[in-house]
Scaffold this motif. Sequence first.
Motif, PDB file in Angstrom:
ATOM      1  N   ALA A   1     -26.890 -16.369  12.739  1.00 30.27           N
ATOM      2  CA  ALA A   1     -28.239 -16.934  12.770  1.00 30.27           C
ATOM      3  C   ALA A   1     -28.608 -17.398  14.168  1.00 30.27           C
ATOM      4  O   ALA A   1     -29.745 -17.238  14.611  1.00 30.27           O
ATOM      5  CB  ALA A   1     -28.340 -18.093  11.784  1.00 30.27           C
ATOM      6  N   LEU A   2     -27.649 -17.981  14.886  1.00 33.66           N
ATOM      7  CA  LEU A   2     -27.948 -18.494  16.223  1.00 33.66           C
ATOM      8  C   LEU A   2     -28.258 -17.373  17.200  1.00 33.66           C
ATOM      9  O   LEU A   2     -29.067 -17.537  18.113  1.00 33.66           O
ATOM     10  CB  LEU A   2     -26.772 -19.316  16.756  1.00 33.66           C
ATOM     11  CG  LEU A   2     -26.609 -20.712  16.184  1.00 33.66           C
ATOM     12  CD1 LEU A   2     -25.296 -21.308  16.642  1.00 33.66           C
ATOM     13  CD2 LEU A   2     -27.751 -21.604  16.627  1.00 33.66           C
ATOM     14  N   THR A   3     -27.583 -16.228  17.048  1.00 38.42           N
ATOM     15  CA  THR A   3     -27.742 -15.155  18.018  1.00 38.42           C
ATOM     16  C   THR A   3     -28.745 -14.106  17.556  1.00 38.42           C
ATOM     17  O   THR A   3     -28.780 -13.009  18.089  1.00 38.42           O
ATOM     18  CB  THR A   3     -26.401 -14.464  18.299  1.00 38.42           C
ATOM     19  OG1 THR A   3     -25.856 -14.020  17.056  1.00 38.42           O
ATOM     20  CG2 THR A   3     -25.450 -15.413  18.975  1.00 38.42           C
ATOM     21  N   LEU A   4     -29.545 -14.428  16.549  1.00 37.03           N
ATOM     22  CA  LEU A   4     -30.508 -13.469  16.024  1.00 37.03           C
ATOM     23  C   LEU A   4     -31.517 -13.077  17.094  1.00 37.03           C
ATOM     24  O   LEU A   4     -32.214 -13.909  17.657  1.00 37.03           O
ATOM     25  CB  LEU A   4     -31.231 -14.116  14.841  1.00 37.03           C
ATOM     26  CG  LEU A   4     -31.902 -13.205  13.823  1.00 37.03           C
ATOM     27  CD1 LEU A   4     -30.932 -12.151  13.342  1.00 37.03           C
ATOM     28  CD2 LEU A   4     -32.401 -14.027  12.665  1.00 37.03           C
ATOM     29  N   GLY A   5     -31.581 -11.791  17.400  1.00 32.75           N
ATOM     30  CA  GLY A   5     -32.559 -11.329  18.361  1.00 32.75           C
ATOM     31  C   GLY A   5     -32.237 -11.672  19.800  1.00 32.75           C
ATOM     32  O   GLY A   5     -33.049 -11.443  20.692  1.00 32.75           O
ATOM     33  N   VAL A   6     -31.067 -12.208  20.046  1.00 32.22           N
ATOM     34  CA  VAL A   6     -30.694 -12.563  21.413  1.00 32.22           C
ATOM     35  C   VAL A   6     -29.984 -11.386  22.051  1.00 32.22           C
ATOM     36  O   VAL A   6     -29.206 -10.706  21.413  1.00 32.22           O
ATOM     37  CB  VAL A   6     -29.768 -13.796  21.400  1.00 32.22           C
ATOM     38  CG1 VAL A   6     -29.214 -14.061  22.776  1.00 32.22           C
ATOM     39  CG2 VAL A   6     -30.513 -15.001  20.895  1.00 32.22           C
ATOM     40  N   ARG A   7     -30.242 -11.174  23.339  1.00 37.85           N
ATOM     41  CA  ARG A   7     -29.596 -10.029  23.973  1.00 37.85           C
ATOM     42  C   ARG A   7     -28.112 -10.320  24.161  1.00 37.85           C
ATOM     43  O   ARG A   7     -27.700 -11.447  24.368  1.00 37.85           O
ATOM     44  CB  ARG A   7     -30.267  -9.706  25.311  1.00 37.85           C
ATOM     45  CG  ARG A   7     -30.231 -10.852  26.258  1.00 37.85           C
ATOM     46  CD  ARG A   7     -30.467 -10.441  27.690  1.00 37.85           C
ATOM     47  NE  ARG A   7     -30.294 -11.582  28.545  1.00 37.85           N
ATOM     48  CZ  ARG A   7     -31.249 -12.472  28.813  1.00 37.85           C
ATOM     49  NH1 ARG A   7     -32.429 -12.310  28.303  1.00 37.85           N
ATOM     50  NH2 ARG A   7     -31.003 -13.498  29.593  1.00 37.85           N
TER      51      ARG A   7
ATOM     52  N   LEU B   1     -21.683 -12.156  22.198  1.00 36.63           N
ATOM     53  CA  LEU B   1     -21.959 -13.597  22.196  1.00 36.63           C
ATOM     54  C   LEU B   1     -21.567 -14.202  20.859  1.00 36.63           C
ATOM     55  O   LEU B   1     -21.001 -15.294  20.783  1.00 36.63           O
ATOM     56  CB  LEU B   1     -23.450 -13.810  22.457  1.00 36.63           C
ATOM     57  CG  LEU B   1     -23.908 -15.242  22.652  1.00 36.63           C
ATOM     58  CD1 LEU B   1     -23.182 -15.869  23.815  1.00 36.63           C
ATOM     59  CD2 LEU B   1     -25.400 -15.266  22.876  1.00 36.63           C
TER      60      LEU B   1
ATOM     61  N   ILE C   1     -34.833 -22.066  13.612  1.00 41.94           N
ATOM     62  CA  ILE C   1     -35.024 -22.042  15.058  1.00 41.94           C
ATOM     63  C   ILE C   1     -35.305 -20.622  15.527  1.00 41.94           C
ATOM     64  O   ILE C   1     -36.175 -20.384  16.361  1.00 41.94           O
ATOM     65  CB  ILE C   1     -33.782 -22.602  15.777  1.00 41.94           C
ATOM     66  CG1 ILE C   1     -33.609 -24.076  15.450  1.00 41.94           C
ATOM     67  CG2 ILE C   1     -33.883 -22.401  17.275  1.00 41.94           C
ATOM     68  CD1 ILE C   1     -32.315 -24.635  15.951  1.00 41.94           C
ATOM     69  N   ALA C   2     -34.569 -19.660  14.966  1.00 41.09           N
ATOM     70  CA  ALA C   2     -34.733 -18.273  15.392  1.00 41.09           C
ATOM     71  C   ALA C   2     -36.077 -17.711  14.959  1.00 41.09           C
ATOM     72  O   ALA C   2     -36.613 -16.811  15.613  1.00 41.09           O
ATOM     73  CB  ALA C   2     -33.600 -17.422  14.826  1.00 41.09           C
TER      74      ALA C   2
END
Lengths: 249, 221, 62
Positions: free
Chosen positions: B150-156, B161, B218-219
């Motif tokens: 969930a934290l790295t959703l959509g993060v490059r 990571l 948050i995401a």
Amino acid sequence: MSYRLVNWFKLASPQKFYPVAGKMIPLFWLLAAAFGVAGLWLGFFVAPTDATQGEGYRIIFIHVPTSWMSMFIYLVMAAWAGLGLALNARLSGMMAQALAPTGALMAFLSLWTGAFWGKPMWGAWWVWDARLTSELILFFLYLGFMALQSAIDDPRRADKAGAIVVLVGVVNVPVIYFSVKWWNTLHQGASISINKAPSMAMTMLWGMLLMALCLWMYSIAVALMRVRAIMLERESHTDWVKQLAEVKA
Amino acid sequence: MKPMFSLIRRDLLIALRNKTEVLTILFFFVIVTSLFPLGIGPEPAQLRKIAPGVLWVAALLATMLGLQRMFAPDHADGTLEQMALSPTPLVLLVGGKIVSHWLVSGLPLVLMAPVLGIQFDLDAGSLGVLMLALLLGTPLLSLIGSIGAALTLGVRGGGVLLSLLVLPLFIPALIFGAGAVQAHMAGLGFGGHLSLLAAMLVLAAFFAPWATTAALRIALE
Amino acid sequence: MIWHSAADFFAMGGYGLYVWGSFGVCALAMVLEPWLLRQRRSQALRSLQREMRAQQMNKERT
């Protein structure tokens, strides 16, 4: 009495905090230097030679303070993170971001000095016992936090996501602290506790405490320096930054 | 609760239709496990010693592969936003996602592990302890991993990571899970290790869904 | 005084490498970190000034 409370909340804006932090930084450097000189003097010129470990034990004067600081900084980061999530304040996120690299450095130095102490005393640079492993995990947690923050472009989202990471990882800190009690480990047990008399000479204890205070003041100074740099970077579009003396120069 | 079950059913249906995904994770598990005897040497005593650790690490890495797909596809086509907006509490839906992730990525590993354990010359008792430990550990991994997902959703750089974030949190489970099998092989009891693992699972079951839900909100902002 | 000579002090009873290896790296880190921060600060200031100059030129042109 009540206007004291209001004053603190006024400081919660980066605009108000920036100059205050700037004035505090030299003070903390001074304190760090004072405690450092006192601690090193005690550690190297007053504390006696250890019966079993000879002069090598003097690493304790830097190893224990760095370990304490690595855990303490993480807890402070977690507090700022929790505050930031609860109050949705920008400054809290910036403080957490400012503390992380210093905390990571302390964790690294703890592992490094620990290895340099372990090699002559136990014969090994590294062992996979509970305390060393959990300190290593703490180091990874710092790195993970920093990696997540740098990967997310939107600073507000980065703050909040980072806050969650820090809060989830905070369970690790008591594990490190109590690991020597809970497991039979190679690392020596706690010699200082809140409710028992310490099992070491007073000069050694004081040397350690003074060095810990030195590192604490250093960490605050560096964190304040970093948070000011972060403000300059993140608040670059605001009027108050553009009006700063150092920018207009 | 009904929406949660229908979500699980839907995810399982999707997984059944894209069998390659499930099988890829399984194959990864098998291949990685096979690499170790090839790299370290086939001596049975040595293999028996490293088996618990190798099997656990391989299971870990295989589940990490599947974590990315927990929320990303739904996020991509807008289903995730619909879930956030629906009257059902997001926590329940997140719980459903975690369950379906475990059923698809974790449970097959638990079932596959004894077969691979035989490759390492483990005896029946140790295989049993291994299965039990993985049965407790894989849901734990789905729970902890969901926070990272969930934290790295959509993060490059999301995949790597994700691993960087989740693996340190998972190390205690690894230590106790592999430790349980090692303790059994050494003739000591495995009860302590498994109880700790179970305790971690219970704690994670309570707290992880909340953390994941917060991270998802948050995401999605 | 515990140390009978400067040589004694640096040798640390045979543990010199380990003691000074620890304190040395820490001292180095505690000098490097503030220095790098100073670089970060001047970089931030420089890019701010560049941006303001660019905005100023943009305004003057229109």
